[in-house]
Design a protein around this motif. Structure first.
Motif, PDB file in Angstrom:
ATOM      1  N   GLU A   1      11.044   3.919   6.567  1.00 25.18           N
ATOM      2  CA  GLU A   1      11.920   2.734   6.962  1.00 25.18           C
ATOM      3  C   GLU A   1      13.494   3.028   6.992  1.00 25.18           C
ATOM      4  OE1 GLU A   1       9.694  -0.971   6.015  1.00 25.18           O
ATOM      5  OE2 GLU A   1      11.943  -1.487   5.873  1.00 25.18           O
ATOM      6  N   LEU A   2      13.578   3.526   5.750  1.00 27.27           N
ATOM      7  CA  LEU A   2      15.058   4.209   5.312  1.00 27.27           C
ATOM      8  C   LEU A   2      15.556   5.204   6.015  1.00 27.27           C
ATOM      9  CD1 LEU A   2      15.186   3.299   1.527  1.00 27.27           C
ATOM     10  CD2 LEU A   2      15.997   1.815   3.335  1.00 27.27           C
ATOM     11  N   ARG A   3      14.570   6.102   6.316  1.00 28.59           N
ATOM     12  CA  ARG A   3      15.129   7.357   6.995  1.00 28.59           C
ATOM     13  C   ARG A   3      15.332   6.877   8.525  1.00 28.59           C
ATOM     14  NH1 ARG A   3      11.276  11.914   9.174  1.00 28.59           N
ATOM     15  NH2 ARG A   3      12.645  13.586   9.245  1.00 28.59           N
TER      16      ARG A   3
ATOM     17  N   PRO B   1      12.711   4.685  15.974  1.00 27.12           N
ATOM     18  CA  PRO B   1      12.000   4.545  14.985  1.00 27.12           C
ATOM     19  C   PRO B   1      10.794   4.252  14.704  1.00 27.12           C
ATOM     20  CG  PRO B   1      13.830   2.635  15.544  1.00 27.12           C
ATOM     21  CD  PRO B   1      13.863   3.729  16.498  1.00 27.12           C
ATOM     22  N   GLY B   2      10.269   3.735  15.787  1.00 20.46           N
ATOM     23  CA  GLY B   2       8.625   3.573  15.991  1.00 20.46           C
ATOM     24  C   GLY B   2       7.968   4.705  15.963  1.00 20.46           C
ATOM     25  N   ASP B   3       8.709   5.786  16.345  1.00 19.59           N
ATOM     26  CA  ASP B   3       8.129   7.008  16.786  1.00 19.59           C
ATOM     27  C   ASP B   3       8.712   8.082  16.020  1.00 19.59           C
ATOM     28  OD1 ASP B   3       6.111   8.211  18.475  1.00 19.59           O
ATOM     29  OD2 ASP B   3       7.418   8.614  20.070  1.00 19.59           O
ATOM     30  N   LEU B   4       8.984   8.086  14.897  1.00 20.29           N
ATOM     31  CA  LEU B   4       9.817   8.917  14.101  1.00 20.29           C
ATOM     32  C   LEU B   4       9.339  10.353  14.008  1.00 20.29           C
ATOM     33  CD1 LEU B   4      11.670   7.646  10.755  1.00 20.29           C
ATOM     34  CD2 LEU B   4      12.308   9.466  12.869  1.00 20.29           C
TER      35      LEU B   4
ATOM     36  N   GLY C   1      -3.007   4.911  -4.841  1.00 19.22           N
ATOM     37  CA  GLY C   1      -3.200   5.482  -3.471  1.00 19.22           C
ATOM     38  C   GLY C   1      -2.103   4.391  -2.652  1.00 19.22           C
ATOM     39  N   THR C   2      -2.293   2.823  -3.059  1.00 16.94           N
ATOM     40  CA  THR C   2      -1.313   2.200  -2.539  1.00 16.94           C
ATOM     41  C   THR C   2       0.197   2.314  -2.829  1.00 16.94           C
ATOM     42  OG1 THR C   2      -2.996   0.181  -2.888  1.00 16.94           O
ATOM     43  CG2 THR C   2      -0.833  -0.406  -2.211  1.00 16.94           C
ATOM     44  N   VAL C   3       0.518   2.649  -4.112  1.00 17.70           N
ATOM     45  CA  VAL C   3       1.963   3.118  -4.588  1.00 17.70           C
ATOM     46  C   VAL C   3       2.232   4.421  -3.302  1.00 17.70           C
ATOM     47  CG1 VAL C   3       3.130   4.516  -6.161  1.00 17.70           C
ATOM     48  CG2 VAL C   3       1.684   2.759  -6.865  1.00 17.70           C
ATOM     49  N   ARG C   4       1.451   5.137  -3.149  1.00 11.68           N
ATOM     50  CA  ARG C   4       1.929   6.279  -2.162  1.00 11.68           C
ATOM     51  C   ARG C   4       2.145   5.837  -0.826  1.00 11.68           C
ATOM     52  NH1 ARG C   4      -2.513   9.745  -4.624  1.00 11.68           N
ATOM     53  NH2 ARG C   4      -1.382  10.829  -6.374  1.00 11.68           N
ATOM     54  N   SER C   5       1.152   4.951  -0.368  1.00 11.35           N
ATOM     55  CA  SER C   5       1.440   4.362   1.197  1.00 11.35           C
ATOM     56  C   SER C   5       2.945   3.486   1.213  1.00 11.35           C
ATOM     57  CB  SER C   5       0.276   3.565   1.505  1.00 11.35           C
ATOM     58  OG  SER C   5      -0.171   2.559   0.802  1.00 11.35           O
ATOM     59  N   ARG C   6       2.760   2.798   0.336  1.00 11.52           N
ATOM     60  CA  ARG C   6       4.032   1.860   0.115  1.00 11.52           C
ATOM     61  C   ARG C   6       5.429   2.843  -0.035  1.00 11.52           C
ATOM     62  NH1 ARG C   6       2.785  -3.298  -3.907  1.00 11.52           N
ATOM     63  NH2 ARG C   6       1.320  -4.102  -2.480  1.00 11.52           N
ATOM     64  N   LEU C   7       5.050   3.716  -0.837  1.00 12.93           N
ATOM     65  CA  LEU C   7       6.376   4.808  -0.822  1.00 12.93           C
ATOM     66  C   LEU C   7       6.900   5.371   0.341  1.00 12.93           C
ATOM     67  CD1 LEU C   7       8.368   6.176  -3.013  1.00 12.93           C
ATOM     68  CD2 LEU C   7       6.584   7.855  -3.255  1.00 12.93           C
ATOM     69  N   SER C   8       5.511   5.934   1.095  1.00 16.93           N
ATOM     70  CA  SER C   8       5.744   6.456   2.346  1.00 16.93           C
ATOM     71  C   SER C   8       6.397   5.614   3.154  1.00 16.93           C
ATOM     72  CB  SER C   8       4.547   7.129   2.580  1.00 16.93           C
ATOM     73  OG  SER C   8       4.534   7.686   4.182  1.00 16.93           O
ATOM     74  N   ARG C   9       5.858   4.261   3.352  1.00 12.18           N
ATOM     75  CA  ARG C   9       6.414   3.563   4.454  1.00 12.18           C
ATOM     76  C   ARG C   9       7.961   3.257   4.197  1.00 12.18           C
ATOM     77  NH1 ARG C   9       3.594  -2.147   5.670  1.00 12.18           N
ATOM     78  NH2 ARG C   9       5.121  -2.710   7.343  1.00 12.18           N
TER      79      ARG C   9
ATOM     80  N   MET D   1      21.704   1.128   1.486  1.00  9.05           N
ATOM     81  CA  MET D   1      21.568   0.017   0.204  1.00  9.05           C
ATOM     82  C   MET D   1      21.299  -1.330   0.875  1.00  9.05           C
ATOM     83  SD  MET D   1      21.964   1.200  -2.552  1.00  9.05           S
ATOM     84  CE  MET D   1      22.198  -0.126  -3.683  1.00  9.05           C
ATOM     85  N   GLU D   2      22.003  -1.716   1.878  1.00  8.36           N
ATOM     86  CA  GLU D   2      21.632  -2.950   2.774  1.00  8.36           C
ATOM     87  C   GLU D   2      20.045  -2.957   3.085  1.00  8.36           C
ATOM     88  OE1 GLU D   2      22.782  -6.247   3.372  1.00  8.36           O
ATOM     89  OE2 GLU D   2      24.021  -5.045   2.132  1.00  8.36           O
ATOM     90  N   ALA D   3      19.571  -1.979   3.756  1.00  7.95           N
ATOM     91  CA  ALA D   3      18.370  -1.754   4.119  1.00  7.95           C
ATOM     92  C   ALA D   3      17.327  -1.887   2.870  1.00  7.95           C
ATOM     93  CB  ALA D   3      18.246  -0.621   4.646  1.00  7.95           C
ATOM     94  N   VAL D   4      17.589  -1.479   1.910  1.00 11.16           N
ATOM     95  CA  VAL D   4      16.769  -1.389   0.894  1.00 11.16           C
ATOM     96  C   VAL D   4      16.586  -2.832   0.097  1.00 11.16           C
ATOM     97  CG1 VAL D   4      18.116  -0.792  -1.219  1.00 11.16           C
ATOM     98  CG2 VAL D   4      15.921   0.078  -0.953  1.00 11.16           C
ATOM     99  N   LYS D   5      17.725  -3.366   0.013  1.00 12.32           N
ATOM    100  CA  LYS D   5      17.990  -4.724  -0.579  1.00 12.32           C
ATOM    101  C   LYS D   5      17.463  -5.880   0.271  1.00 12.32           C
ATOM    102  CE  LYS D   5      21.868  -4.049  -3.309  1.00 12.32           C
ATOM    103  NZ  LYS D   5      23.286  -4.400  -3.778  1.00 12.32           N
ATOM    104  N   ASN D   6      17.311  -5.635   1.597  1.00  8.31           N
ATOM    105  CA  ASN D   6      16.490  -6.313   2.628  1.00  8.31           C
ATOM    106  C   ASN D   6      14.762  -6.272   2.697  1.00  8.31           C
ATOM    107  OD1 ASN D   6      18.549  -7.898   3.483  1.00  8.31           O
ATOM    108  ND2 ASN D   6      19.193  -6.423   4.852  1.00  8.31           N
TER     109      ASN D   6
END
Lengths: 195, 232
Positions: free
Chosen positions: A161-163, A176-179, A149-157, A113-118
């Motif tokens: 990030e949260l993962r 995290p950079g090499d997930l 397409g932008t929705v998908r890429s933002r969703l993926s990103r 939740m903290e991460a998503v709010k930030n």
């Protein structure tokens, strides 16, 4: 003239019925703001929607259109003030550090939740509209006025990030950079490159 | 069949290209936006790709966590049974016949014409009353919101009770302030009461012809961008 008056009354009623939905959405847009700030956003949305009611083409749900209006009002007017307020906030006020150590699951929830709010709102809103409000990708694209397409890429990103945030917590050591880049997959990539 | 958007998946993290299953399919799978056939393909694929399966599990957990995390706050919002009065005030504000900006511009243009056409004397005579008019109009515009909000409160108006039969109840309630309440206004001072009806009208009239030409000039720029895209 009477015709437009009737139409006006009707649209006002339809908008009024969506007030609860708009307040929900305001909370997703400004998760850290106070109630007043959120209500300001809703009120601005209502006023703008009334002024721009001729832009609703009566195809599709009025809620999607109102979400769209609210999102643009948010980006144009409320986002910057909100940023200023949040950044001037005392970091000690941010609850993440103050959370009592509970169960691991609870901690994970707090971290996420903290991460998503930030998160930057453009990315966050895609995720929240889809994951929390259950919009389809097309609907989210329409609300935010971006290609699917932008929705998908933002969703993926956003999810990656949260993962990374989740895995930090569970003690699994993943850079995290090499997930998603396991040695195998790296080899596979190389093979593909060589071919 | 689900259409994959190849433009968006150029990132090196997309290692699931095989079998035509891409990152986009995994997300759509988690969000339940795949049709049955494609879902089966993805499931088949997941059984052979533990990495992807783990990824999917994490995404699903994330969805659960997010819903859970927002559930309490959103439920509190859903449970609110009253609408803040200012929302209703915003919705009940009388519809301007046309934008205030247009009215002012038209009145200004009218004054300029009168001044230019009538010469010095005529301008003096013409301007005196209309200046007066503007002042009173300004007064009116200041006092208007108060009287409107005083009239507008709709205590029984409540969009929350979902049952549809409620709707006829508040239909008249919304119409009232705009149309019928004018006579019973608690007018702050008697000066306006006579003037109000007389003053509002002269403003719109001169611009009656301009009305169609520029319906919403102040916001036309942003309006247009919305016009192009508001087609859902």
């Amino acid at each position: 003239m009477r015709n437009t008056d009737d139409e006006y009354t009707e649209v006002r009623q339809m908008i009024a019925r969506e007030i609860p939905a708009l307040r929900r959405y305001a909370h997703l847009l400004l998760p850290r703001a106070g109630q007043d700030r959120k209500d300001d956003l809703v009120q601005d949305t209502l006023e703008r929607a009334l002024k721009k009611r001729h832009l609703w083409r009566r195809e599709g749900a009025i809620r999607s259109w109102l979400y769209r209006v609210q999102y643009s009002v948010f980006l144009n007017k409320h986002y910057k003030t909100h940023l200023r307020e949040v950044s001037s906030e005392n970091p000690a006020d941010i609850p993440s550090a103050a959370m009592p150590p509970g169960q691991e699951k609870n901690m994970e929830l707090q971290r996420v939740m903290e991460a998503v709010k930030n998160m930057p709102p453009r990315r966050r809103e895609v995720l929240l509209l889809i994951a929390v409000e259950g919009l389809s990708y097309d609907q989210a694209a329409a609300v935010m006025d971006i290609p699917v397409g932008t929705v998908r890429s933002r969703l993926s990103r956003a999810r990656e990030e949260l993962r990374a945030e989740m895995q930090k917590n569970t003690g699994v050591t993943v850079d995290p950079g090499d997930l998603t880049e396991t040695p195998e997959s790296y080899k596979r990539h190389k093979d593909i490159d060589n071919v | 069949m689900y259409k994959k958007d190849s433009d968006t998946d150029k990132s090196p993290s997309n290692i699931h290209i095989f079998d035509g299953i891409g990152e986009a399919d995994l997300h759509a799978y988690v969000d339940g936006h795949l049709d049955t056939a494609r879902r089966k393909e993805v499931e088949y694929y997941l059984r052979r790709n533990p990495d992807a399966a783990a990824q999917i599990r994490d995404y699903a957990t994330l969805n659960t966590l997010l819903r859970e995390g927002f559930a309490e706050e959103l439920a509190a919002i859903d449970a609110q049974e009253t609408v803040p009065p200012r929302f209703l005030a915003a919705l009940n504000r009388p519809q301007p016949r046309f934008p205030v900006f247009a009215a002012r511009a038209a009145a200004f243009a009218f004054l300029c014409l009168a001044a230019a056409g009538g010469g010095w004397m005529a301008a003096k005579h013409g301007a005196a009353p209309s200046e007066n008019q503007l002042q009173e109009a300004a007064l009116h515009s200041v006092s208007a919101p108060e009287t409107e909000t005083a009239v507008a409160p709709l205590p029984d108006f409540n969009p929350y009770p979902v049952p549809v039969p409620v709707v006829p109840d508040y239909v008249p309630a919304i119409q009232q302030p705009a149309v019928q309440t004018a006579p019973s206004l608690p007018v702050p001072s008697t000066e306006y009461q006579g003037g109000e009806a007389d003053i509002i009208r002269p403003l719109p009239d001169p611009a009656g012809t301009a009305h169609d030409a520029d319906a919403m000039p102040p916001a036309s720029q942003s309006g247009q961008t919305e016009t192009e895209t508001l087609s859902f």
